[in-house]
Scaffold this motif. Structure first.
Motif, PDB file in Angstrom:
ATOM      1  N   ARG A 184      -4.832   6.453 -13.705  1.00  0.00           N
ATOM      2  CA  ARG A 184      -4.086   5.191 -13.631  1.00  0.00           C
ATOM      3  C   ARG A 184      -2.601   5.422 -13.918  1.00  0.00           C
ATOM      4  N   ASN A 185      -2.318   6.263 -14.922  1.00  0.00           N
ATOM      5  CA  ASN A 185      -0.911   6.559 -15.219  1.00  0.00           C
ATOM      6  C   ASN A 185      -0.223   7.226 -14.036  1.00  0.00           C
ATOM      7  N   GLN A 186      -0.944   8.150 -13.389  1.00  0.00           N
ATOM      8  CA  GLN A 186      -0.402   8.795 -12.186  1.00  0.00           C
ATOM      9  C   GLN A 186      -0.088   7.747 -11.119  1.00  0.00           C
ATOM     10  N   SER A 187      -1.048   6.851 -10.914  1.00  0.00           N
ATOM     11  CA  SER A 187      -0.878   5.796  -9.899  1.00  0.00           C
ATOM     12  C   SER A 187       0.346   4.937 -10.204  1.00  0.00           C
ATOM     13  N   LEU A 188       0.469   4.524 -11.470  1.00  0.00           N
ATOM     14  CA  LEU A 188       1.570   3.609 -11.810  1.00  0.00           C
ATOM     15  C   LEU A 188       2.915   4.328 -11.778  1.00  0.00           C
ATOM     16  N   ASP A 189       2.923   5.604 -12.172  1.00  0.00           N
ATOM     17  CA  ASP A 189       4.170   6.380 -12.054  1.00  0.00           C
ATOM     18  C   ASP A 189       4.613   6.426 -10.598  1.00  0.00           C
ATOM     19  N   TYR A 190       3.639   6.615  -9.710  1.00  0.00           N
ATOM     20  CA  TYR A 190       3.958   6.663  -8.290  1.00  0.00           C
ATOM     21  C   TYR A 190       4.516   5.321  -7.807  1.00  0.00           C
ATOM     22  N   ILE A 191       3.828   4.242  -8.177  1.00  0.00           N
ATOM     23  CA  ILE A 191       4.282   2.904  -7.757  1.00  0.00           C
ATOM     24  C   ILE A 191       5.714   2.640  -8.244  1.00  0.00           C
ATOM     25  N   LYS A 192       5.964   2.981  -9.514  1.00  0.00           N
ATOM     26  CA  LYS A 192       7.315   2.746 -10.054  1.00  0.00           C
ATOM     27  C   LYS A 192       8.357   3.594  -9.330  1.00  0.00           C
ATOM     28  N   SER A 193       7.974   4.806  -8.926  1.00  0.00           N
ATOM     29  CA  SER A 193       8.913   5.718  -8.265  1.00  0.00           C
ATOM     30  C   SER A 193       9.342   5.199  -6.884  1.00  0.00           C
ATOM     31  N   LEU A 194       8.572   4.252  -6.344  1.00  0.00           N
ATOM     32  CA  LEU A 194       8.870   3.740  -4.995  1.00  0.00           C
ATOM     33  C   LEU A 194      10.014   2.717  -4.980  1.00  0.00           C
ATOM     34  N   HIS A 195      10.332   2.164  -6.150  1.00  0.00           N
ATOM     35  CA  HIS A 195      11.358   1.105  -6.238  1.00  0.00           C
ATOM     36  C   HIS A 195      11.169   0.069  -5.129  1.00  0.00           C
ATOM     37  N   LEU A 196      10.006  -0.541  -5.147  1.00  0.00           N
ATOM     38  CA  LEU A 196       9.617  -1.479  -4.083  1.00  0.00           C
ATOM     39  C   LEU A 196      10.501  -2.728  -4.071  1.00  0.00           C
ATOM     40  N   SER A 197      10.795  -3.206  -2.889  1.00  0.00           N
ATOM     41  CA  SER A 197      11.619  -4.413  -2.724  1.00  0.00           C
ATOM     42  C   SER A 197      10.756  -5.553  -2.167  1.00  0.00           C
ATOM     43  N   ASP A 198      11.312  -6.762  -2.183  1.00  0.00           N
ATOM     44  CA  ASP A 198      10.601  -7.921  -1.627  1.00  0.00           C
ATOM     45  C   ASP A 198      10.205  -7.680  -0.174  1.00  0.00           C
ATOM     46  N   LYS A 199      11.034  -6.938   0.537  1.00  0.00           N
ATOM     47  CA  LYS A 199      10.752  -6.634   1.942  1.00  0.00           C
ATOM     48  C   LYS A 199       9.505  -5.737   2.042  1.00  0.00           C
ATOM     49  N   ASP A 200       9.428  -4.758   1.142  1.00  0.00           N
ATOM     50  CA  ASP A 200       8.249  -3.870   1.130  1.00  0.00           C
ATOM     51  C   ASP A 200       6.960  -4.663   0.900  1.00  0.00           C
ATOM     52  N   PHE A 201       7.018  -5.649   0.012  1.00  0.00           N
ATOM     53  CA  PHE A 201       5.799  -6.393  -0.352  1.00  0.00           C
ATOM     54  C   PHE A 201       5.169  -7.098   0.846  1.00  0.00           C
ATOM     55  N   LEU A 202       5.974  -7.347   1.877  1.00  0.00           N
ATOM     56  CA  LEU A 202       5.457  -8.050   3.061  1.00  0.00           C
ATOM     57  C   LEU A 202       4.975  -7.100   4.157  1.00  0.00           C
ATOM     58  N   LYS A 203       5.160  -5.796   3.942  1.00  0.00           N
ATOM     59  CA  LYS A 203       4.652  -4.816   4.918  1.00  0.00           C
ATOM     60  C   LYS A 203       3.128  -4.871   4.945  1.00  0.00           C
ATOM     61  N   THR A 204       2.549  -4.482   6.050  1.00  0.00           N
ATOM     62  CA  THR A 204       1.104  -4.697   6.228  1.00  0.00           C
ATOM     63  C   THR A 204       0.334  -3.419   6.588  1.00  0.00           C
ATOM     64  N   GLY A 205      -0.942  -3.450   6.302  1.00  0.00           N
ATOM     65  CA  GLY A 205      -1.904  -2.467   6.773  1.00  0.00           C
ATOM     66  C   GLY A 205      -3.082  -3.239   7.354  1.00  0.00           C
ATOM     67  N   VAL A 206      -4.060  -2.483   7.864  1.00  0.00           N
ATOM     68  CA  VAL A 206      -5.191  -3.169   8.510  1.00  0.00           C
ATOM     69  C   VAL A 206      -6.487  -2.862   7.760  1.00  0.00           C
ATOM     70  N   HIS A 207      -7.019  -3.887   7.147  1.00  0.00           N
ATOM     71  CA  HIS A 207      -8.274  -3.760   6.403  1.00  0.00           C
ATOM     72  C   HIS A 207      -9.440  -3.712   7.396  1.00  0.00           C
ATOM     73  N   PRO A 208     -10.428  -2.807   7.159  1.00  0.00           N
ATOM     74  CA  PRO A 208     -11.523  -2.668   8.122  1.00  0.00           C
ATOM     75  C   PRO A 208     -12.277  -3.968   8.379  1.00  0.00           C
ATOM     76  N   GLU A 209     -12.281  -4.869   7.445  1.00  0.00           N
ATOM     77  CA  GLU A 209     -13.027  -6.109   7.628  1.00  0.00           C
ATOM     78  C   GLU A 209     -12.114  -7.314   7.882  1.00  0.00           C
ATOM     79  N   PHE A 210     -11.013  -7.392   7.098  1.00  0.00           N
ATOM     80  CA  PHE A 210     -10.184  -8.608   7.135  1.00  0.00           C
ATOM     81  C   PHE A 210      -9.024  -8.541   8.124  1.00  0.00           C
TER      82      PHE A 210
END
Lengths: 174, 174
Positions: A101-127
């Motif tokens: 979990r610490n590895q995961s959160l370090d990675y997330i923090k390293s991305l310096h995500l912006s509001d624009k990033d939060f709206l980017k999309t992927g495709v869920h196999p079901e939804f």
């Protein structure tokens, strides 16, 4: 409440220490009993959380943020996620989850995500199309769901011991 | 699982540190929002747990073990139990709960309860005769129920943020 990265991380950060406080000192019987059938015991839930950390959440974040044209998520294998604990103790499993979990959160923090990033999309196999912000909110809610599940599974071991109080304890009849 | 005092104490002992790990570092918004109407926020739940420690669980143990002829429990006032926090912070409230719980468990251990004691009875205002062992099992299950409740209440704050994943997150639709 609206999505906010800091608030989401505040939940994701506390889960390993919550599970450690909750489970590390308990006798095995509380940890190895389930709700019957092929339902999960608390140990299974921790294995599932480790598996998600290693193969699912960050993997999907990377797919969403990648420059690939195809942004399909792989299906998360829930059944596989509870195998291969070996004979690890609860403390070892929770320490492993904490590390991942610490590895995961370090990675997330390293991305310096912006509001624009939060709206980017992927495709869920079901939804189908889902946003990064939905993925991150789901990650936090998923943690809380499993903390509630562990509480419920343990509580149910005493279903027949509470006598008539079962009428007041909705956690036993859920 | 059959009732066992040590196993019951192992659950009761971990609750204050579980709540501290879970809540102490969270922003107020997670702690002060409820499930709507007059439902409880996480802060209310901690107040309720403190109230139970001060007025309910040990009080009832004492009634069961007393030599009085009348062994009627007082009704537990759930509404009163969430009042009078003053302006205490979550850390102060959980520290208070921790102190009260330690006092309660020190008292229980000092009784050196036997199997014969566990079958002694008191009279619940609604259910009638209940045993000491049912009371102690209920105390532990009640803790687990409130840990699950706090997880659920916090999870629900993100109901609209998880998008289509709501279909997988049963904690949000309970």
């Amino acid at each position: 409440m609206e999505f906010d990265l800091e608030k989401t991380i505040s939940i994701l950060s506390q889960t390993p220490s919550t599970l450690a406080a909750m489970l590390n000192e308990l006798p095995d019987e509380w940890l190895q009993k389930n709700e019957g059938g092929d339902s999960w015991c608390p140990i299974n839930v921790i294995s599932h959380l480790i598996h998600g950390e290693k193969t699912d959440w960050i993997e999907r974040v990377k797919i969403i943020l990648s420059d690939e044209k195809e942004k399909n998520f792989k299906t998360f294998d829930r059944a596989a996620s509870i195998q291969s604990n070996g004979d690890k103790s609860i403390k070892e499993l929770i320490a492993e989850f904490n590390y991942q979990r610490n590895q995961s959160l370090d990675y997330i923090k390293s991305l310096h995500l912006s509001d624009k990033d939060f709206l980017k999309t992927g495709v869920h196999p079901e939804f189908g199309e889902v946003t990064l912000k939905q993925l991150l909110a789901t990650w936090a809610v998923h943690d809380l769901g499993h903390i509630a599940q562990i509480s419920r599974v343990m509580a149910k071991q005493y279903t027949h011991e509470v006598g008539p109080w079962i009428n007041y304890l909705s956690i036993l009849t859920r």
